[in-house]
Scaffold this active site. Structure first.
Site, PDB file in Angstrom:
ATOM      1  CE  LYS A 142       6.382   5.810   1.399  1.00  0.00           C
ATOM      2  NZ  LYS A 142       5.505   4.796   1.030  1.00  0.00           N
TER       3      LYS A 142
ATOM      4  CG  LEU B 105      -1.992  -1.300   1.350  1.00  0.00           C
ATOM      5  CD1 LEU B 105      -2.545  -1.617   2.618  1.00  0.00           C
ATOM      6  CD2 LEU B 105      -2.902  -0.860   0.147  1.00  0.00           C
ATOM      7  N   PRO B 106       0.239   2.552  -0.490  1.00  0.00           N
ATOM      8  CG  PRO B 106      -1.019   4.085  -1.371  1.00  0.00           C
ATOM      9  CD  PRO B 106      -1.154   2.610  -0.682  1.00  0.00           C
TER      10      PRO B 106
ATOM     11  CB  THR C  22       8.420   2.093   1.718  1.00  0.00           C
ATOM     12  OG1 THR C  22       8.808   1.148   0.959  1.00  0.00           O
ATOM     13  CG2 THR C  22       9.406   2.841   2.602  1.00  0.00           C
TER      14      THR C  22
ATOM     15  CE  LYS D 189      12.176   0.935   0.561  1.00  0.00           C
ATOM     16  NZ  LYS D 189      12.389   0.469  -0.626  1.00  0.00           N
TER      17      LYS D 189
HETATM   18  P1  NAD Z   1       0.899   2.448  -6.137  1.00  0.00           P
HETATM   19  O1  NAD Z   1       0.242   3.541  -5.785  1.00  0.00           O
HETATM   20  O2  NAD Z   1       1.264   2.026  -7.553  1.00  0.00           O
HETATM   21  O3  NAD Z   1      -0.027   0.753  -5.633  1.00  0.00           O
HETATM   22  C1  NAD Z   1      -0.843   1.172  -4.194  1.00  0.00           C
HETATM   23  C2  NAD Z   1      -2.105   0.532  -4.668  1.00  0.00           C
HETATM   24  O4  NAD Z   1      -2.691   0.515  -3.250  1.00  0.00           O
HETATM   25  C3  NAD Z   1      -3.087   1.004  -5.614  1.00  0.00           C
HETATM   26  O5  NAD Z   1      -3.470   0.394  -6.627  1.00  0.00           O
HETATM   27  C4  NAD Z   1      -4.239   1.538  -4.666  1.00  0.00           C
HETATM   28  O6  NAD Z   1      -5.459   1.669  -5.365  1.00  0.00           O
HETATM   29  C5  NAD Z   1      -4.132   0.638  -3.479  1.00  0.00           C
HETATM   30  N1  NAD Z   1      -4.848   1.005  -2.144  1.00  0.00           N
HETATM   31  C6  NAD Z   1      -4.748   2.114  -1.498  1.00  0.00           C
HETATM   32  N2  NAD Z   1      -5.722   2.136  -0.507  1.00  0.00           N
HETATM   33  C7  NAD Z   1      -6.286   0.806  -0.566  1.00  0.00           C
HETATM   34  C8  NAD Z   1      -7.342   0.303   0.200  1.00  0.00           C
HETATM   35  N3  NAD Z   1      -7.753   0.719   1.445  1.00  0.00           N
HETATM   36  N4  NAD Z   1      -7.346  -0.897   0.124  1.00  0.00           N
HETATM   37  C9  NAD Z   1      -7.094  -1.623  -1.084  1.00  0.00           C
HETATM   38  N5  NAD Z   1      -6.111  -1.087  -2.089  1.00  0.00           N
HETATM   39  C10 NAD Z   1      -5.591   0.435  -1.566  1.00  0.00           C
HETATM   40  O7  NAD Z   1       2.144   2.277  -5.291  1.00  0.00           O
HETATM   41  P2  NAD Z   1       3.321   1.218  -5.721  1.00  0.00           P
HETATM   42  O8  NAD Z   1       4.375   1.783  -6.325  1.00  0.00           O
HETATM   43  O9  NAD Z   1       2.962  -0.178  -6.023  1.00  0.00           O
HETATM   44  O10 NAD Z   1       4.259   1.307  -4.172  1.00  0.00           O
HETATM   45  C11 NAD Z   1       3.419   0.510  -3.162  1.00  0.00           C
HETATM   46  C12 NAD Z   1       4.444   0.633  -1.965  1.00  0.00           C
HETATM   47  O11 NAD Z   1       5.776   0.077  -2.298  1.00  0.00           O
HETATM   48  C13 NAD Z   1       4.947   1.983  -1.412  1.00  0.00           C
HETATM   49  O12 NAD Z   1       4.819   2.088   0.049  1.00  0.00           O
HETATM   50  C14 NAD Z   1       6.353   2.379  -2.014  1.00  0.00           C
HETATM   51  O13 NAD Z   1       6.888   3.272  -1.417  1.00  0.00           O
HETATM   52  C15 NAD Z   1       6.804   1.086  -2.055  1.00  0.00           C
HETATM   53  N6  NAD Z   1       7.841   0.838  -2.812  1.00  0.00           N
HETATM   54  C16 NAD Z   1       7.794   0.970  -4.259  1.00  0.00           C
HETATM   55  C17 NAD Z   1       8.757   0.992  -5.311  1.00  0.00           C
HETATM   56  C18 NAD Z   1       8.473   1.526  -6.519  1.00  0.00           C
HETATM   57  O14 NAD Z   1       9.496   1.389  -7.508  1.00  0.00           O
HETATM   58  N7  NAD Z   1       7.134   1.753  -6.976  1.00  0.00           N
HETATM   59  C19 NAD Z   1       9.846   0.385  -4.788  1.00  0.00           C
HETATM   60  C20 NAD Z   1       9.986  -0.159  -3.409  1.00  0.00           C
HETATM   61  C21 NAD Z   1       8.884   0.155  -2.729  1.00  0.00           C
END
Ligand code: NAD
Length: 298
Positions: free
Chosen positions: A246, A65-66, A96, A171
């Protein structure tokens, strides 16, 4: 094989969920976005219609999740996981989030008769899709052992970082180092160029000298020396500036709370945040090269 509920099917979660299906687990998937659910349903997950529907039969819940507020709400908010999961269900949060939020989640899970590990990842969308993520896990030894079986379906390197919140601590400390080293690498390439060395020549020397680092040899911010790096596609992410900002905010908050001095971490936080404020949040974080070279208006 394990019955898993997967919540949060965005850029990262979509690929991770698909890999759990591929590994032979039975996966029920939920996201607020119907499109995201449909995408993983096409790869063999069951499309769940709510958190309750996703977790009703699950032995393990995985989330991606975000931010912390989403994690606390999905697990412990009204109609969250805790109201529907069986006692003893293992919760694996891969998002994260702040160390403090992760430790709060551990306390809430304990109070609800659930077992939690914080298991943030290193590696971007390609690693999520390829099943090559690195996981840093915080929680008890027993919880880690159980989680490891599931995490193996999504990653290559899985580390037990210690007790509750230690995964998040590993992390953000790692990503603070990455954020700083990327700026330092950009400054070194820019200085070398100003003094008459082209990027290839400086790379040949520095990549086998004492300045060598991951930001240089795996993700070189100067176009040319590392063909796979975003510098060769006009800094299309990759790992966006907004994500780095972030993580540096999380690192700074944790540093203030723990009394750790992070002079370069603070500078890096300001530099990436300023890029966001100037409209470059979507640039790959190695695009800080453009800023260092003065190619982005200040
Ligand atoms: P994203 O925004 O693409 O995905 C998050 C998903 O969570 C979305 O599809 C959203 O609809 C869903 N969501 C939000 N609230 C919700 C709820 N109440 N119920 C169900 N679903 C819900 O984000 P991402 O890029 O996939 O990143 C996710 C996590 O991974 C973050 O914490 C980010 O910091 C971490 N991260 C991302 C990367 C990267 O390269 N994108 C790398 C390492 C870590």
């Amino acid at each position: 094989m394990t019955k898993i509920a997967f919540i949060g099917l965005g850029n990262m979660g979509g690929g991770m969920c698909a890999n759990l299906v591929k590994a032979g687990h039975t996966v029920a998937a939920f996201d607020l976005s119907a499109e995201a659910v449909a995408a993983v349903a096409a790869k063999g997950a069951r499309a769940a219609t709510s958190i309750a529907d996703a977790v009703k039969d699950a032995d393990v819940v995985v989330s991606m999740l975000p931010a912390g507020k989403h994690v606390l709400n999905v697990y412990f908010g009204p109609d969250g996981v805790k109201h529907h999961a069986k006692r003893g269900t293992l919760l694996i949060d891969c998002s994260t989030i702040a160390v403090t939020d992760a430790r709060e989640a551990h306390i809430q899970a304990d109070l609800s008769g659930l077992i939690l590990v914080d298991a943030p990842v290193s590696g971007g969308v390609a690693a999520a899709e390829g099943g090559t993520l690195t996981f840093m896990v915080g929680g008890t030894g027993r919880a880690f052992e159980k989680a490891e079986q599931v995490l193996k379906g999504m990653g290559k390197n899985i580390f037990h970082a210690g007790g509750p919140g230690n995964g998040q601590a590993a992390k953000i400390a790692n990503n603070m180092l990455l954020g700083i080293s990327m700026i330092a690498t950009c400054e070194a390439f820019n200085l070398a160029e100003k003094l008459g060395l082209d990027a290839e020549t400086f790379y040949k020397i520095s990549s086998v000298s004492s300045g060598q680092c991951w930001s240089m040899t795996s993700y070189c911010p100067a176009p040319g020396p590392v063909p796979t790096s975003p510098a060769n596609r006009d800094y299309k992410p990759g790992f966006a500036v907004a994500m780095m900002a972030k993580d540096l905010h999380l690192a700074a908050d944790a540093a203030y709370a723990s009394g750790a001095e992070i002079r370069f971490g603070e500078q890096a936080e300001k530099i990436y945040q300023a890029l966001c404020d100037r409209g470059f949040a979507g640039l790959d974080f190695s695009g800080v090269m453009k800023d260092v070279k003065g190619e982005i208006p200040r």
